[in-house]
Design a protein around this motif. Structure first.
Motif, PDB file in Angstrom:
ATOM      1  N   ALA A   1      27.699  -6.193  28.900  1.00  0.00           N
ATOM      2  CA  ALA A   1      26.279  -5.900  28.780  1.00  0.00           C
ATOM      3  C   ALA A   1      25.863  -5.908  27.313  1.00  0.00           C
ATOM      4  CB  ALA A   1      25.961  -4.548  29.410  1.00  0.00           C
ATOM      5  N   ALA A   2      24.601  -6.192  27.074  1.00  0.00           N
ATOM      6  CA  ALA A   2      24.034  -6.160  25.722  1.00  0.00           C
ATOM      7  C   ALA A   2      22.915  -5.132  25.699  1.00  0.00           C
ATOM      8  CB  ALA A   2      23.505  -7.525  25.334  1.00  0.00           C
ATOM      9  N   PHE A   3      22.903  -4.268  24.678  1.00  0.00           N
ATOM     10  CA  PHE A   3      21.877  -3.244  24.547  1.00  0.00           C
ATOM     11  C   PHE A   3      21.098  -3.467  23.246  1.00  0.00           C
ATOM     12  CE2 PHE A   3      24.897  -1.295  27.406  1.00  0.00           C
ATOM     13  CZ  PHE A   3      24.116  -0.548  28.280  1.00  0.00           C
ATOM     14  N   GLU A   4      19.789  -3.533  23.372  1.00  0.00           N
ATOM     15  CA  GLU A   4      18.930  -3.536  22.192  1.00  0.00           C
ATOM     16  C   GLU A   4      18.660  -2.077  21.842  1.00  0.00           C
ATOM     17  OE1 GLU A   4      17.695  -6.142  20.255  1.00  0.00           O
ATOM     18  OE2 GLU A   4      19.270  -7.174  21.398  1.00  0.00           O
ATOM     19  N   VAL A   5      19.243  -1.621  20.719  1.00  0.00           N
ATOM     20  CA  VAL A   5      19.214  -0.200  20.381  1.00  0.00           C
ATOM     21  C   VAL A   5      18.394   0.016  19.111  1.00  0.00           C
ATOM     22  CG1 VAL A   5      20.606   1.831  19.867  1.00  0.00           C
ATOM     23  CG2 VAL A   5      21.522   0.049  21.377  1.00  0.00           C
ATOM     24  N   THR A   6      17.448   0.958  19.174  1.00  0.00           N
ATOM     25  CA  THR A   6      16.644   1.327  18.008  1.00  0.00           C
ATOM     26  C   THR A   6      16.908   2.788  17.664  1.00  0.00           C
ATOM     27  OG1 THR A   6      14.883  -0.222  18.594  1.00  0.00           O
ATOM     28  CG2 THR A   6      14.317   1.559  17.065  1.00  0.00           C
ATOM     29  N   ALA A   7      17.282   3.030  16.402  1.00  0.00           N
ATOM     30  CA  ALA A   7      17.520   4.397  15.947  1.00  0.00           C
ATOM     31  C   ALA A   7      16.199   5.018  15.523  1.00  0.00           C
ATOM     32  CB  ALA A   7      18.499   4.411  14.785  1.00  0.00           C
ATOM     33  N   THR A   8      15.840   6.153  16.144  1.00  0.00           N
ATOM     34  CA  THR A   8      14.568   6.816  15.801  1.00  0.00           C
ATOM     35  C   THR A   8      14.772   8.035  14.911  1.00  0.00           C
ATOM     36  OG1 THR A   8      14.693   8.109  17.850  1.00  0.00           O
ATOM     37  CG2 THR A   8      13.487   6.030  17.937  1.00  0.00           C
ATOM     38  N   LYS A   9      16.013   8.511  14.806  1.00  0.00           N
ATOM     39  CA  LYS A   9      16.275   9.673  13.959  1.00  0.00           C
ATOM     40  C   LYS A   9      17.760   9.703  13.597  1.00  0.00           C
ATOM     41  CE  LYS A   9      14.442  13.535  15.329  1.00  0.00           C
ATOM     42  NZ  LYS A   9      14.274  14.822  16.092  1.00  0.00           N
ATOM     43  N   ILE A  10      18.065  10.046  12.371  1.00  0.00           N
ATOM     44  CA  ILE A  10      19.452  10.220  11.918  1.00  0.00           C
ATOM     45  C   ILE A  10      19.596  11.654  11.434  1.00  0.00           C
ATOM     46  CG2 ILE A  10      21.280   9.377  10.405  1.00  0.00           C
ATOM     47  CD1 ILE A  10      20.208   7.213  12.208  1.00  0.00           C
ATOM     48  N   GLU A  11      20.605  12.362  11.924  1.00  0.00           N
ATOM     49  CA  GLU A  11      20.833  13.754  11.536  1.00  0.00           C
ATOM     50  C   GLU A  11      22.295  13.964  11.170  1.00  0.00           C
ATOM     51  OE1 GLU A  11      17.998  16.473  14.221  1.00  0.00           O
ATOM     52  OE2 GLU A  11      19.241  15.081  15.375  1.00  0.00           O
ATOM     53  N   ALA A  12      22.519  14.770  10.147  1.00  0.00           N
ATOM     54  CA  ALA A  12      23.879  15.099   9.724  1.00  0.00           C
ATOM     55  C   ALA A  12      24.253  16.477  10.256  1.00  0.00           C
ATOM     56  CB  ALA A  12      23.973  15.079   8.202  1.00  0.00           C
ATOM     57  N   PRO A  13      25.543  16.674  10.602  1.00  0.00           N
ATOM     58  CA  PRO A  13      25.962  17.972  11.128  1.00  0.00           C
ATOM     59  C   PRO A  13      25.968  19.047  10.049  1.00  0.00           C
ATOM     60  CG  PRO A  13      27.860  16.559  10.807  1.00  0.00           C
ATOM     61  CD  PRO A  13      26.664  15.713  10.533  1.00  0.00           C
ATOM     62  N   GLY A  14      25.536  20.251  10.413  1.00  0.00           N
ATOM     63  CA  GLY A  14      25.582  21.378   9.494  1.00  0.00           C
ATOM     64  C   GLY A  14      26.891  22.128   9.622  1.00  0.00           C
ATOM     65  N   GLU A  15      27.085  23.098   8.747  1.00  0.00           N
ATOM     66  CA  GLU A  15      28.300  23.906   8.786  1.00  0.00           C
ATOM     67  C   GLU A  15      28.232  24.875   9.964  1.00  0.00           C
ATOM     68  OE1 GLU A  15      31.007  23.626   6.956  1.00  0.00           O
ATOM     69  OE2 GLU A  15      30.108  21.872   6.007  1.00  0.00           O
ATOM     70  N   MET A  16      29.380  25.110  10.553  1.00  0.00           N
ATOM     71  CA  MET A  16      29.462  26.037  11.688  1.00  0.00           C
ATOM     72  C   MET A  16      30.604  27.012  11.421  1.00  0.00           C
ATOM     73  SD  MET A  16      28.494  27.164  14.625  1.00  0.00           S
ATOM     74  CE  MET A  16      27.436  25.913  15.327  1.00  0.00           C
ATOM     75  N   ALA A  17      30.271  28.265  11.170  1.00  0.00           N
ATOM     76  CA  ALA A  17      31.287  29.290  10.910  1.00  0.00           C
ATOM     77  C   ALA A  17      31.667  29.957  12.221  1.00  0.00           C
ATOM     78  CB  ALA A  17      30.751  30.319   9.920  1.00  0.00           C
ATOM     79  N   LEU A  18      32.951  29.968  12.512  1.00  0.00           N
ATOM     80  CA  LEU A  18      33.431  30.622  13.728  1.00  0.00           C
ATOM     81  C   LEU A  18      33.644  32.106  13.433  1.00  0.00           C
ATOM     82  CD1 LEU A  18      35.926  27.923  15.066  1.00  0.00           C
ATOM     83  CD2 LEU A  18      33.574  28.365  15.750  1.00  0.00           C
ATOM     84  N   ASP A  19      32.554  32.852  13.477  1.00  0.00           N
ATOM     85  CA  ASP A  19      32.619  34.268  13.150  1.00  0.00           C
ATOM     86  C   ASP A  19      31.834  35.077  14.178  1.00  0.00           C
ATOM     87  OD1 ASP A  19      30.004  33.642  12.590  1.00  0.00           O
ATOM     88  OD2 ASP A  19      30.244  33.722  10.414  1.00  0.00           O
ATOM     89  N   ASP A  20      31.697  36.365  13.906  1.00  0.00           N
ATOM     90  CA  ASP A  20      31.006  37.242  14.852  1.00  0.00           C
ATOM     91  C   ASP A  20      29.554  36.829  15.056  1.00  0.00           C
ATOM     92  OD1 ASP A  20      33.307  38.680  15.158  1.00  0.00           O
ATOM     93  OD2 ASP A  20      32.716  40.332  13.829  1.00  0.00           O
ATOM     94  N   GLU A  21      28.910  36.324  14.000  1.00  0.00           N
ATOM     95  CA  GLU A  21      27.520  35.898  14.125  1.00  0.00           C
ATOM     96  C   GLU A  21      27.384  34.731  15.098  1.00  0.00           C
ATOM     97  OE1 GLU A  21      24.791  37.399  12.991  1.00  0.00           O
ATOM     98  OE2 GLU A  21      26.237  38.946  12.396  1.00  0.00           O
ATOM     99  N   PHE A  22      28.359  33.816  15.037  1.00  0.00           N
ATOM    100  CA  PHE A  22      28.355  32.697  15.990  1.00  0.00           C
ATOM    101  C   PHE A  22      28.512  33.219  17.413  1.00  0.00           C
ATOM    102  CE2 PHE A  22      31.126  29.764  18.458  1.00  0.00           C
ATOM    103  CZ  PHE A  22      30.171  28.800  18.731  1.00  0.00           C
ATOM    104  N   ALA A  23      29.437  34.165  17.605  1.00  0.00           N
ATOM    105  CA  ALA A  23      29.650  34.744  18.931  1.00  0.00           C
ATOM    106  C   ALA A  23      28.387  35.438  19.432  1.00  0.00           C
ATOM    107  CB  ALA A  23      30.821  35.723  18.893  1.00  0.00           C
ATOM    108  N   LYS A  24      27.691  36.146  18.548  1.00  0.00           N
ATOM    109  CA  LYS A  24      26.466  36.848  18.940  1.00  0.00           C
ATOM    110  C   LYS A  24      25.371  35.864  19.334  1.00  0.00           C
ATOM    111  CE  LYS A  24      27.335  40.990  16.165  1.00  0.00           C
ATOM    112  NZ  LYS A  24      26.921  41.797  14.984  1.00  0.00           N
ATOM    113  N   SER A  25      25.364  34.676  18.681  1.00  0.00           N
ATOM    114  CA  SER A  25      24.357  33.670  19.040  1.00  0.00           C
ATOM    115  C   SER A  25      24.561  33.164  20.463  1.00  0.00           C
ATOM    116  CB  SER A  25      24.417  32.494  18.052  1.00  0.00           C
ATOM    117  OG  SER A  25      25.591  31.705  18.269  1.00  0.00           O
TER     118      SER A  25
END
Length: 449
Positions: A239-263
């Protein structure tokens, strides 16, 4: 009533039953006499309608009712006198010749019919204490907990808008239109679909071809659907897909701590890890239970070998066969593709059907002999659990099961089976055997078959 045995072969019985015309007429007259005090007919005082007049008016219809009741009573007597347990409802063959039927209805001839009966076999239960089973067990490791927590964190990772080309790990929002041989296909288009590059959540090769794409850029992505793709009409196709990117986002930092658990609604990281551990343990226990149950059923099958009612076996076979052939048709596969022939496959599935029926009868016999029952509360809990699977439609699901006895029985049956299994596992010798995760989740050869 005269009963003559015509057939006694295996679990099949057939009888010829003769109900004398005089006996049927006497019952019809008794019924008409009862009616005399209830019917209202012009020209007659209440309770003074002659039975002969009622017979002229209602005789045939009353006799038809009497015949239906007499046939049921005769069949019940045959079953009770012989101590039969029925596998199926009796199959009654009444006379088909119109002249014969009219003579019976008019009370001029005896009613002669045949009734076929299929009975359950007598089951001699084996010694369950002789059963010895290996139960695979697997403790939850910190590595498993870490892996699951990391997956949870990745699913909840924040993303921020990014300038420039997309790299592996970035989230790209795309719109696409797919085609096969230049023709668009159903399900091949999407708008504003987020794709994390490197997550392998799309068709193999799709995400890799988006690395380096910029916001607003359109690319043609060429891929081939896997041979085992769930949409069988697309499996193995390019199959062939004509793909258009409408937004590019970079991943942020994710701390595995109590605050993450509370979220996530947890008190702290320790509570999150404990919940994850509990969930993994449930999965391991369910898999372990499935394997030991399979081995228990194999042991029961070895202890109990007897002929099963042919009609029950045929019905079970037809259910399995229709499912198998329907799936093969959907996947456009043949028996040759499966390395067998239709004749060989039929023989194999016939054995499976008979095994299922045999085990079902054995489990039912064990439950009956040991007074294992499913309570109304247990069924109600099953209905509630089922309703919860359809958010917003709980009341409709509840009403469906409340009004549908067959659907309710479909919930009761697995509860009963699990209770019988628990009973047997208490009697059997169960040896806990530590295994690896690979061993626990490996597919048994018997399951593959």
């Amino acid at each position: 009533m005269q009963v003559t045995e015509l057939l006694a072969e295996g679990l099949k019985r057939e009888y010829r039953v003769v109900l004398p015309a005089a006996e049927l007429d006497a019952k019809a007259t008794a019924r008409l006499t009862e009616m005399k005090d209830k019917v209202r007919i012009n020209g007659f005082r209440p309770g003074k309608v002659p039975v002969a007049h009622l017979k002229r008016m209602y005789g045939k219809s009353v006799l038809a009712e009497v015949i239906d009741q007499a046939v049921n009573e005769a069949n019940t007597k045959i079953i009770d006198d012989n101590g039969f347990k029925l596998a199926m409802q009796p199959k009654v063959e009444l006379p088909q010749d119109e002249a014969v039927v009219n003579e019976v209805i008019e009370g001029k001839a005896d009613l002669s019919y045949t009734v076929g009966i299929e009975v359950l076999p007598a089951i001699e239960l084996g010694d369950f204490k002789s059963i010895s089973l290996d139960k695979p067990v697997l403790a939850v490791t910190d590595a498993e907990i870490d892996e699951t927590v990391n997956r949870i964190s990745e699913a909840n990772r924040p993303y921020a808008a990014k300038e420039g080309a997309a790299d592996k790990g970035d989230r790209v929002t795309v719109s696409f239109v797919g085609s096969i041989d230049g023709e668009k296909f159903e399900g091949g288009s999407g708008e504003d679909i987020p794709v994390v590059l490197g997550s392998n959540s799309f068709i193999p090769g799709f995400e890799e071809q988006l690395i380096g794409i910029a916001e607003g850029e359109t690319r043609t992505v060429n891929v081939t659907f896997p041979e085992n793709y769930q949409a069988v009409e697309l499996a193995g196709k390019a199959a062939a897909f004509e793909v258009t990117a409408t937004k590019i986002e970079a991943p942020g930092e994710m701390a595995l701590d109590d605050e993450f658990a509370k979220s996530l609604g947890m008190d702290d990281m320790a509570a999150l890890r404990e919940q994850v551990k509990s969930r993994i343990a449930q999965e391991h226990n369910a898999q372990s239970r499935a394997k030991v149950k399979r081995r228990l059923l194999d042991a029961l099958d070895g202890l109990h070998q007897f002929d099963v009612p042919p009609t029950l076996a045929q019905q079970e076979f037809e259910g399995i066969w229709n499912s198998v052939t329907s799936e093969m048709d959907n996947q456009k596969r043949s028996f040759a593709d499966e390395g067998t022939t239709e004749e060989e496959a039929r023989a194999d599935y016939d054995k499976i059907a008979k095994r299922r029926v045999r085990l079902g009868l054995v489990l039912a016999e064990i439950g009956e002999k040991n007074n294992i029952q499913v309570t109304d509360d247990e069924v109600t809990r099953a209905v509630v659990e089922r309703a919860r699977q359809f958010p917003g439609q709980e009341q409709q699901v509840w009403e469906f099961y409340r009004k549908n006895a067959q659907a309710l029985a479909s919930l009761r049956a697995p509860i009963f089976e699990e209770k019988v299994v628990d009973f047997l596992l208490e009697l059997a010798t169960v040896n806990e055997v530590p295994v690896t995760r690979e061993e626990l989740y490996a597919e048994d050869e018997a399951d593959k078959a």
